[in-house]
Design a protein around this motif. Structure first.
Motif, PDB file in Angstrom:
ATOM      1  N   GLN A 260     -22.897 -89.910  23.996  1.00 39.22           N
ATOM      2  CA  GLN A 260     -23.172 -91.040  23.052  1.00 39.22           C
ATOM      3  C   GLN A 260     -24.252 -91.896  23.464  1.00 39.22           C
ATOM      4  O   GLN A 260     -24.875 -92.206  22.821  1.00 39.22           O
ATOM      5  CB  GLN A 260     -21.679 -91.412  22.773  1.00 39.22           C
ATOM      6  N   GLU A 261     -24.206 -92.041  24.922  1.00 42.78           N
ATOM      7  CA  GLU A 261     -25.140 -92.850  25.382  1.00 42.78           C
ATOM      8  C   GLU A 261     -26.599 -92.474  25.217  1.00 42.78           C
ATOM      9  O   GLU A 261     -27.526 -93.245  25.199  1.00 42.78           O
ATOM     10  CB  GLU A 261     -24.760 -93.435  26.850  1.00 42.78           C
TER      11      GLU A 261
ATOM     12  N   ARG B 208     -19.030 -89.500  26.499  1.00 46.69           N
ATOM     13  CA  ARG B 208     -19.548 -90.894  26.427  1.00 46.69           C
ATOM     14  C   ARG B 208     -21.097 -90.664  26.784  1.00 46.69           C
ATOM     15  O   ARG B 208     -21.899 -91.382  26.303  1.00 46.69           O
ATOM     16  CB  ARG B 208     -18.680 -91.603  27.311  1.00 46.69           C
TER      17      ARG B 208
ATOM     18  N   GLY C 232     -16.178 -93.594  21.815  1.00 44.27           N
ATOM     19  CA  GLY C 232     -16.082 -94.955  22.411  1.00 44.27           C
ATOM     20  C   GLY C 232     -14.363 -95.236  22.497  1.00 44.27           C
ATOM     21  O   GLY C 232     -14.203 -96.303  23.033  1.00 44.27           O
TER      22      GLY C 232
ATOM     23  N   PRO D 157     -12.342 -95.494  30.059  1.00 39.06           N
ATOM     24  CA  PRO D 157     -13.818 -96.344  30.252  1.00 39.06           C
ATOM     25  C   PRO D 157     -14.426 -96.212  31.541  1.00 39.06           C
ATOM     26  O   PRO D 157     -13.821 -95.461  32.483  1.00 39.06           O
ATOM     27  CB  PRO D 157     -13.288 -97.615  30.120  1.00 39.06           C
TER      28      PRO D 157
ATOM     29  N   SER E  74     -17.427 -89.828  31.314  1.00 41.05           N
ATOM     30  CA  SER E  74     -16.992 -88.623  30.645  1.00 41.05           C
ATOM     31  C   SER E  74     -18.170 -87.869  29.688  1.00 41.05           C
ATOM     32  O   SER E  74     -18.957 -88.632  29.223  1.00 41.05           O
ATOM     33  CB  SER E  74     -15.976 -88.912  29.296  1.00 41.05           C
TER      34      SER E  74
ATOM     35  N   SER F  50     -14.095 -89.834  23.578  1.00 40.64           N
ATOM     36  CA  SER F  50     -14.958 -90.464  24.427  1.00 40.64           C
ATOM     37  C   SER F  50     -16.366 -90.826  23.698  1.00 40.64           C
ATOM     38  O   SER F  50     -17.097 -91.922  23.555  1.00 40.64           O
ATOM     39  CB  SER F  50     -15.244 -89.761  25.637  1.00 40.64           C
ATOM     40  N   TYR F  51     -16.860 -89.776  22.838  1.00 39.74           N
ATOM     41  CA  TYR F  51     -18.126 -89.949  22.067  1.00 39.74           C
ATOM     42  C   TYR F  51     -17.668 -91.061  21.020  1.00 39.74           C
ATOM     43  O   TYR F  51     -18.726 -91.943  20.866  1.00 39.74           O
ATOM     44  CB  TYR F  51     -18.071 -88.813  21.243  1.00 39.74           C
TER      45      TYR F  51
ATOM     46  N   GLY G 119     -12.469 -93.169  24.624  1.00 38.51           N
ATOM     47  CA  GLY G 119     -11.966 -92.403  25.806  1.00 38.51           C
ATOM     48  C   GLY G 119     -11.846 -93.356  26.899  1.00 38.51           C
ATOM     49  O   GLY G 119     -11.771 -94.316  26.874  1.00 38.51           O
TER      50      GLY G 119
END
Lengths: 321, 270
Positions: free
Chosen positions: B224-225, B221, B209, B213, B218, B206-207, B211
């Motif tokens: 990451q965001e 993610r 991108g 959606p 997640s 997910s990190y 994983g």
């Protein structure tokens, strides 16, 4: 030994072939045509046919498979759909970042793990023995990219002592700058890798410390350091070395993720970009190189273990374990 | 249970995440897609943990993330466990050449690192919840199968198997009555450890991108965001990571506890 070497080499070659086939099958079994990546929405049938001809997906599958293997044998990994550049040289360029990153991280992880793991076992009755053990337990549960984010926040954004990411355009022409940009990624991977390595070193050391031969050596008058050097080290080394191969492969994978955190132009970022753009030759090429690397590391680790452990050496051509 | 504080701690950590995940099915502070809260609102007030750069409530996202982490973790363990145990039993019972073939295939499957295999599946399909479960489960099945094969071989060499066969028990009955009961404790410990690894693998996917959606939040993610706004809104870059560590440490401690229960002779200090 010669027979073992032959068997193991045959197995390596078989694995490489199977891995290449598996990659091909998995990527071809998917619904949809790889040629779609070349086309825009509403492409005419002629454009579709041209695109399929261009990348060869109009040929029957066995022919495509043959072309893929023949290409591999010539070290030709095809041409990227997106950049139109050959994939092989691009991968070679990316390895200039990924290989030093992997090796430096691995070396640092070993340098951290050996003394810490030994200390955690040797001083398991003091307060810091269990503490070190607890920290390593925590370390194996932490996502590697999160450690990277936290280190960037502290050392790049707050203290501003190291770059937050990127790699010099001229690669290693200025080694100082290149190394500086690898400091945080290397520390990130090494911290996480050393956590699992510490647990193996600690376990191996505990076995040696509780062994009869060490007690006998001490009873015969050897100093603790002398007994450890002569008997302990070579016994503890066997399980640790066997795990080092796996750890090196894992470090390489850690690099794949960590490159994204630090926007390093390595193999990992190449793969992520390839997947995002459905650039099949790039995906195939990177995965085949990575898998080959992992298989070859495993091969080297097995051989190293054979050479180190006389019990295995005597067991020439012995069965699979 | 007494004298096993780490096992109890592990159970509590896992239970907390389970309760949050189940709770997210019944009640959420906000709609996961609701962006009306204003961007990067600091913690406190209407948004207990603040909002992210799109204006979504962080607590809501974390609760949904717990559900996704457990869904992928448990789903891939079920898939990988079923495939792995079936493959391992087959190899364990197989004749010499079939066993050799299966073992070689397993060795190669294991040489494919989990994350690379997962990325391959995502590349071949698309980034979705199902892809993540399939990818991680598939990668796990090789490891489980190899372990099962070794355990089965060990059990089959025992005298009580010969005794059961001579007294007329069929092979399916031998498997159900003798093989599975003898190998499940070790398998269970391994599957628990695999659950922790699956959660970490999902987070990494997910990190990157790749994983599940949105609206499937997640933790990977979310991290990451939040990376770009780590200085202005640190909660978003810390909370998902802490939850990941809580879940994985919890699962690992539970696995260690299982191992001690399954094998009382094992030294607890390991």
């Amino acid at each position: 030994m010669a027979r073992y070497l032959l068997r193991r080499t045959a197995f390596l070659l078989g694995s490489l072939l199977l891995a290449a086939s598996l990659l091909f099958v998995l990527l071809r079994l998917l619904p949809g045509d790889p040629a779609n990546a070349l086309l825009t929405v509403g492409a005419t049938p002629e454009q579709v046919a041209a695109a399929r001809r261009q990348i060869g997906s109009d040929l029957p599958l066995p022919e495509q498979f043959g072309a893929w293997l023949a290409g591999l044998a010539r070290l030709d990994l095809g041409t990227s759909f997106v950049s139109r550049l050959p994939v092989g040289p691009e991968i070679a360029e990316r390895l200039v970042v990924t290989v030093p990153l992997t090796l430096l991280s691995f070396a640092l992880a070993v340098v951290i793990a050996l003394p810490v793991g030994f200390l955690a076992a040797w001083r398991s009755d003091r307060w810091y023995g269990p503490l070190l053990n607890g920290v390593s337990q925590l370390g194996i549960a932490v996502p590697v990219f999160w450690i990277g984010m936290l280190l960037v926040t502290v050392f790049a954004l707050r203290l501003r002592v190291l770059p937050a990411g990127g790699f010099p355009r001229e690669d290693w022409a200025d080694p100082g700058r290149a190394l500086t940009s690898l400091v945080l990624p290397v520390v990130t991977i090494a911290l996480v890798m050393s956590a699992s390595l510490i647990r193996y070193v600690r376990s191996a050391t505990l076995d040696v410390l509780g062994s009869d031969y060490l007690r006998t050596a001490r009873a015969l008058g050897a100093s603790f350091a002398g007994a450890m050097w002569r008997h302990g080290l070579r016994n503890a080394a066997v399980p640790v070395v066997s795990i080092l191969g796996i750890e090196l492969a894992t470090t390489f994978l850690g690099a794949v993720v960590v490159e994204s955190v630090f926007t390093l132009p390595g193999l990992g970022t190449m793969l992520v970009e390839g997947i995002a753009e459905h650039d099949y030759p790039v995906i195939q090429g990177v995965l085949v190189v990575s898998t080959f690397a992992v298989l070859v590391i495993g091969f080297a680790a097995d051989l190293g273990q054979r050479l180190m452990d006389p019990r295995l050496r005597a067991h020439v051509g012995g069965g699979r374990s | 249970m007494r004298g096993r504080p780490t096992f109890v701690i592990g159970c509590v950590l896992v239970a907390v995440v389970f309760v949050v995940a189940l709770g997210s099915l019944i009640w959420l502070p906000y709609d996961p897609a609701d962006t009306s809260g204003g961007r990067l609102v600091p913690p406190g007030g209407a948004h207990l943990l603040g909002t992210d750069k799109l204006g979504r409530d962080l607590l809501t996202q974390l609760m949904v993330g717990a559900r996704i982490a457990l869904t992928v973790g448990v789903g891939s363990v079920l898939l990988g466990g079923a495939l792995g145990v079936a493959g391992g039993l087959l190899a364990g019972f197989a004749t010499r050449w079939l066993d050799d073939l299966l073992s070689a295939a397993l060795d190669i499957l294991i040489a494919f690192p989990t994350l690379l295999l997962a990325m391959l599946v995502v590349a071949a399909r698309e980034a979705s919840l199902g892809s993540a479960v399939l990818a991680i489960g598939l990668a796990m099945s090789g490891i489980v199968a190899r372990l099962t094969r070794v355990l089965v071989k060990r059990v089959l060499a025992q005298d009580y198997i010969t005794a059961a066969r001579t007294s007329g028990a069929s092979w399916p009955r031998v498997v159900a009555e003798h093989v599975l009961p003898n190998i499940w404790p070790t398998l269970l410990v391994n599957l628990a450890l695999q659950l922790g690894l699956a959660v970490l693998a999902e987070a990494a996917l997910s990190y990157l991108g790749l994983g599940p959606p949105p609206p499937n939040a997640s933790w990977g993610r979310l991290l990451q965001e939040a990376q770009a706004t780590v200085l202005t809104a640190p909660t978003g870059a810390i909370a998902p990571g802490v939850l990941l560590v809580v879940l994985v440490v919890g699962v690992n401690l539970v696995a260690d506890g299982f191992r001690d229960l399954a094998d009382p002779t094992r030294r607890r200090s390991r």
